[in-house]
Scaffold this active site. Structure first.
Site, PDB file in Angstrom:
ATOM      1  N   ASP A   1     -32.064  68.970 -11.275  1.00 50.68           N
ATOM      2  CA  ASP A   1     -32.077  67.729 -11.679  1.00 50.68           C
ATOM      3  C   ASP A   1     -31.200  67.278 -10.336  1.00 50.68           C
ATOM      4  O   ASP A   1     -30.166  67.672  -9.601  1.00 50.68           O
ATOM      5  CB  ASP A   1     -31.363  67.638 -12.888  1.00 50.68           C
ATOM      6  CG  ASP A   1     -30.709  66.346 -13.115  1.00 50.68           C
ATOM      7  OD1 ASP A   1     -31.299  65.434 -13.297  1.00 50.68           O
ATOM      8  OD2 ASP A   1     -29.393  65.997 -13.368  1.00 50.68           O
ATOM      9  N   MET A   2     -31.311  65.841 -10.426  1.00 49.43           N
ATOM     10  CA  MET A   2     -30.759  65.059  -9.259  1.00 49.43           C
ATOM     11  C   MET A   2     -29.253  64.389  -9.716  1.00 49.43           C
ATOM     12  O   MET A   2     -28.047  64.998  -9.112  1.00 49.43           O
ATOM     13  CB  MET A   2     -31.582  64.105  -8.660  1.00 49.43           C
ATOM     14  CG  MET A   2     -32.682  64.648  -8.011  1.00 49.43           C
ATOM     15  SD  MET A   2     -33.792  63.511  -7.138  1.00 49.43           S
ATOM     16  CE  MET A   2     -32.706  62.587  -6.066  1.00 49.43           C
TER      17      MET A   2
ATOM     18  N   LYS B   1     -39.188  67.630 -18.754  1.00 48.16           N
ATOM     19  CA  LYS B   1     -39.134  68.476 -17.891  1.00 48.16           C
ATOM     20  C   LYS B   1     -39.313  69.730 -18.023  1.00 48.16           C
ATOM     21  O   LYS B   1     -39.704  70.574 -17.225  1.00 48.16           O
ATOM     22  CB  LYS B   1     -37.269  68.278 -17.380  1.00 48.16           C
ATOM     23  CG  LYS B   1     -36.900  66.900 -16.659  1.00 48.16           C
ATOM     24  CD  LYS B   1     -35.753  67.067 -16.263  1.00 48.16           C
ATOM     25  CE  LYS B   1     -35.240  65.650 -15.473  1.00 48.16           C
ATOM     26  NZ  LYS B   1     -33.769  65.824 -14.887  1.00 48.16           N
TER      27      LYS B   1
END
EC number: 3.1.3.-
Length: 270
Positions: free
Chosen positions: A8-9, A196
Site C-alpha cells: 500500500d502507499m 486489493k
C-alpha cells in the site's frame, strides 16, 4: 522465500510527507535485486502513482501496479491492462441520489480525471486532487457521458459525519458494491469484485506465484482483503485495529521506515 510483495502507499510506503524514505527505497531495491516482485497496491489512480513508479524504477519489463483499490491491474512497462473493473452511469446516478439523501459530498474518477457534482467543492475533494495530482472538474451528473467507465465513487466528509453516513447506507446498496473506508474522511465504492485482495491474487496467478509466496503490507481498511489473503500479511504500527488483528507480522510505522523493517526482517534476513 517471498516472491511478490504488494505494498500500500499512503500510510504504508509513504511517510506523512508523502515521501519514500531512503531506507525504504534501499530495502525495495535490495529485495528486487534478489528477484522479488515489488508491486504498489493503492487506492490512488495511475496518475497519482506514476512518479513513485518512476522514482523506484518499477517500470521495467514484468513490473505491475494495482490501482483504484484493485479495480485496475496494469503492466507498468507496456501499459497493458491485465484487469479492469468499472462502475457505469447508472451506478453513478443512483449513488449520487444516495449522497443527496445522506447529505454527504461525493466525487468520482474516470481513467484520468476527478469529478465532483457538488458546486460547493469539498475540502476533501480538493485534497484528493492535490495528493494524487489528478485534474479536478465540476460536472453535473446529467452532463456526464452515458458510456463513462468509473473505477470508483467516493463519499467524502469529516470523519464523524462519514461514520454516520456509512451506517445509514441501505443493505441492498452495500451488497451491490465493494465498499471500503480508506481514510477517516474517504469511503470508496467500487465494482463488487474489485478489491486489493482479489487483484493481488489474480496477479500472483498470472505470474505463477503461490499464495504462500506473497507478502502484503498495509495499514487501512482497504488493505484488509490483501492482508487476509497473503501468505504473510504485514500491518504497519499505525494500522487500524482490524488490520493489526488480521496480520501475521507487525512492523514499524510509516514514519519509522516500517516497510524497510518488514523487508529486512522477513525477506532479506532469510
Amino acid at each position: 522465500m517471498y516472491k511478490l510483495i504488494a505494498i500500500d502507499m499512503d500510510g504504508t510506503l509513504l511517510n506523512d510527507h508523502h515521501e519514500v524514505t531512503e531506507e525504504v527505497r534501499d530495502a525495495l531495491h535490495a529485495a528486487k535485486a534478489e528477484g522479488v516482485k515489488i508491486v504498489l497496491c493503492t487506492g490512488r489512480p495511475i496518475g497519482g502513482v506514476q512518479r513513485y513508479l518512476d522514482e523506484l524504477n518499477l517500470i521495467e519489463e514484468g513490473d505491475y501496479v494495482i490501482a483504484y483499490n484493485g479495480a485496475l491491474v496494469q503492466n507498468t512497462h507496456t501499459n497493458e491492462v491485465v484487469s479492469e473493473l468499472s462502475l457505469g452511469y447508472d451506478d453513478l446516478t443512483s449513488l449520487y441520489d444516495l449522497s443527496l439523501e445522506l447529505k454527504t459530498p461525493m466525487h468520482f474518477f474516470d481513467s484520468s480525471n476527478l469529478y465532483t457534482p457538488n458546486r460547493d467543492i469539498s475540502e476533501f475533494t480538493v485534497y484528493e486532487s492535490y495528493v494524487t495530482q489528478v485534474p479536478l472538474h465540476f460536472r453535473k451528473i446529467d452532463e456526464v457521458p452515458k458510456d463513462i467507465l468509473i473505477p470508483k465513487v467516493m463519499f467524502i466528509d469529516k470523519p464523524e459525519n462519514l461514520s454516520r453516513v456509512i451506517t445509514s447506507i441501505p443493505k441492498d446498496v452495500r451488497e451491490k458494491y465493494t465498499m471500503v473506508r480508506s481514510a477517516p474522511f474517504f469511503y470508496e465504492i467500487l465494482h463488487s469484485e474489485a478489491s486489493k485482495g482479489n487483484a493481488v491474487r489474480q496477479l500472483a496467478q498470472l505470474l505463477g506465484i503461490e499464495q504462500a509466496e506473497v507478502m502484503c503490507i498495509g495499514d487501512n481498511g482497504n488493505d484488509l482483503t490483501m492482508i487476509e489473503w497473503a501468505g504473510c500479511g504485514v500491518a504497519m504500527a499505525n494500522a487500524i485495529p482490524e488490520v493489526l488483528e488480521a496480520a501475521n507480522f507487525q512492523t514499524r510505522s510509516n514514519n519509522e521506515h516500517g516497510v524497510a523493517h518488514a523487508i529486512h526482517e522477513l525477506v532479506l534476513a532469510k
